[in-house]
Design an enzyme around this catalytic site. Sequence first.
Site, PDB file in Angstrom:
ATOM      1  N   PHE A  99       0.849  -1.184   0.000  1.00 44.80           N
ATOM      2  CA  PHE A  99       0.000   0.000   0.000  1.00 44.80           C
ATOM      3  C   PHE A  99       0.898   1.252   0.000  1.00 44.80           C
ATOM      4  CE2 PHE A  99      -2.927   3.053   1.903  1.00 44.80           C
ATOM      5  CZ  PHE A  99      -4.127   2.737   1.285  1.00 44.80           C
ATOM      6  N   ASP A 156       1.413  -5.170   8.620  1.00 45.07           N
ATOM      7  CA  ASP A 156       0.277  -4.280   8.411  1.00 45.07           C
ATOM      8  C   ASP A 156      -0.962  -5.164   8.288  1.00 45.07           C
ATOM      9  OD1 ASP A 156      -1.789  -2.759   7.225  1.00 45.07           O
ATOM     10  OD2 ASP A 156      -0.333  -1.365   6.343  1.00 45.07           O
ATOM     11  N   TYR A 214     -11.404   0.883  10.427  1.00 46.58           N
ATOM     12  CA  TYR A 214     -12.591   1.268   9.631  1.00 46.58           C
ATOM     13  C   TYR A 214     -12.882   0.291   8.500  1.00 46.58           C
ATOM     14  CZ  TYR A 214      -8.811   3.545   6.980  1.00 46.58           C
ATOM     15  OH  TYR A 214      -7.638   3.814   6.318  1.00 46.58           O
ATOM     16  N   LYS A 215     -12.032  -0.732   8.344  1.00 51.09           N
ATOM     17  CA  LYS A 215     -12.291  -1.733   7.297  1.00 51.09           C
ATOM     18  C   LYS A 215     -13.141  -2.858   7.908  1.00 51.09           C
ATOM     19  CE  LYS A 215      -8.458  -0.051   4.600  1.00 51.09           C
ATOM     20  NZ  LYS A 215      -7.018  -0.059   4.348  1.00 51.09           N
ATOM     21  N   ARG A 242     -12.303  -4.735  -6.981  1.00 48.49           N
ATOM     22  CA  ARG A 242     -12.176  -5.543  -5.764  1.00 48.49           C
ATOM     23  C   ARG A 242     -13.558  -5.841  -5.233  1.00 48.49           C
ATOM     24  NH1 ARG A 242      -8.226  -2.720  -1.438  1.00 48.49           N
ATOM     25  NH2 ARG A 242     -10.041  -1.392  -1.396  1.00 48.49           N
TER      26      ARG A 242
HETATM   27  C1  PLP Z   1      -6.226   1.069   4.257  1.00 46.36           C
HETATM   28  C2  PLP Z   1      -4.762   0.874   4.438  1.00 46.36           C
HETATM   29  C3  PLP Z   1      -3.962   1.844   5.057  1.00 46.36           C
HETATM   30  C4  PLP Z   1      -4.594   3.152   5.462  1.00 46.36           C
HETATM   31  O1  PLP Z   1      -3.815   3.977   6.237  1.00 46.36           O
HETATM   32  P1  PLP Z   1      -4.510   5.268   6.895  1.00 46.36           P
HETATM   33  O2  PLP Z   1      -3.443   5.916   7.650  1.00 46.36           O
HETATM   34  O3  PLP Z   1      -5.658   4.785   7.721  1.00 46.36           O
HETATM   35  O4  PLP Z   1      -5.029   6.121   5.784  1.00 46.36           O
HETATM   36  C5  PLP Z   1      -2.625   1.564   5.257  1.00 46.36           C
HETATM   37  N1  PLP Z   1      -2.086   0.388   4.862  1.00 46.36           N
HETATM   38  C6  PLP Z   1      -2.824  -0.565   4.229  1.00 46.36           C
HETATM   39  C7  PLP Z   1      -2.209  -1.848   3.807  1.00 46.36           C
HETATM   40  C8  PLP Z   1      -4.178  -0.333   3.991  1.00 46.36           C
HETATM   41  O5  PLP Z   1      -4.900  -1.258   3.364  1.00 46.36           O
END
Ligand code: PLP
Length: 421
Positions: free
Chosen positions: A141, A218, A243-244, A392
């Site tokens: 990401f 992560d 939030y996921k 997705r």
């Molecule tokens: C959604 C996601 C993030 C999001 O990071 P935020 O700081 O909450 O914006 C980070 N890493 C991964 C792998 C994600 O899927």
Amino acid sequence: MTTDAVSRTAGSSDDSLLDLARALDAADPLAVHLDAFAEAPGVGAYLDGNSLGRPVRDVPERLASFAREDWGTRLIRSWDEQWMALPMELGDRIGRVALGAAPGQTVVADSTSVLIYKLMRAALAGPATGRTELVIETGNFPTDRFLAEGVAAETGATIRWLEPDPVHGVQVADVAAVVSERTALVSLSHVDYRSGALADMRGITAIVHDAGALMMWDLCHSAGVVPMQLDAWGVDMAVGCTYKYLNGGPGSPAFAYLRSAHQGVLRQPIQGWWSAADIFAMGPEYVPAGDIRQLLSGTPPVTSMLAMQAMLDLLEEATVDAVRDKSLSLTDLAVRASDEVLAPLGVRLLSPRDGAVRGGHVTIGHPDFRAVTQTLWAAGIIPDFRFPDGIRLGLSPLSTSHVETVTGVLAVRDALESHVG
Ligand SMILES: *Cc1c(COP(=O)(O)O)cnc(C)c1O
């Protein structure tokens, strides 16, 4: 085949897929929880629970009673009565329900990005000093990669980039090939945000430890949907979104796990007053807390920590193991439906076919998918689009049915046919 023959074939395969989905829903032990989520009128299929989980039905009432009572009536007394401890209490709860983590090692604070920064920075300045390499992968990401580059620039560390297979993700052998006595930290995603590939957390962590380095995971796309054992598998540090699959609502704060052995040893860089040994000493100098509270920085976002509690209640009741079983059933069905009705239109499966190495979402690819996604959203079918040409299908098990999953795949087919003309 004549046009008639094609539509007859499509029709019968639609019916058999929907029949199968109905049968799976009827046998689904978690189907009782579908009603626990707020209704979304006009939405035919919500396939984005991996990006933004739906609110549990009683969230509006929780927010209202918080404003009325905890905040409105108890006022500042609520800090002592409950809010001071909330980051640690919620962390322990997430640890128990979703992470396989004993209490005192998980805290809720900040965003995922900020927590990744804190832990990466701590790892590169900690006892691993003398080790100057940070191992990450090109497909991770963006925020993870950008933070690693920033931390490398600050600390003088060198980044070793892994370039794993885009569908199957990082393998134990990929990691084994780059770690050495120079490695400080390896930082990877447990479930790949694009392909959904599920990494071998236990195997990779063991290889990293053999090289004497630290391992950070992560968990954004796995917490709440894929079971894991952070304690038993020796994970050093981990960060994830709420939030996921934890349905905390937009911008709800992230969680961080730091193994107890590292607490009081590693130092995180944003050493605000909430991370001090005595928050209210207001003394002249900084002494870090020796426990997990050291990962905090400033006043925690209490209001944003309310909604996730409703989802944690549900998850605790359902158990993540049962959620994983349903997740496999949903993603298997999505793959099967996609094979039947989308592959003939040139759609590619961009996720592992084997459920054992796949997380909670399925990604499919076609050059027209950007336009198709717009058509679908307008019709209340909501997957998400990921560059360059992926859709997705994020199937959050407690809030998604098998019929919804098949409805979504059939809608992708219809939209794609209308685009191709
Ligand atoms: C959604 C996601 C993030 C999001 O990071 P935020 O700081 O909450 O914006 C980070 N890493 C991964 C792998 C994600 O899927």
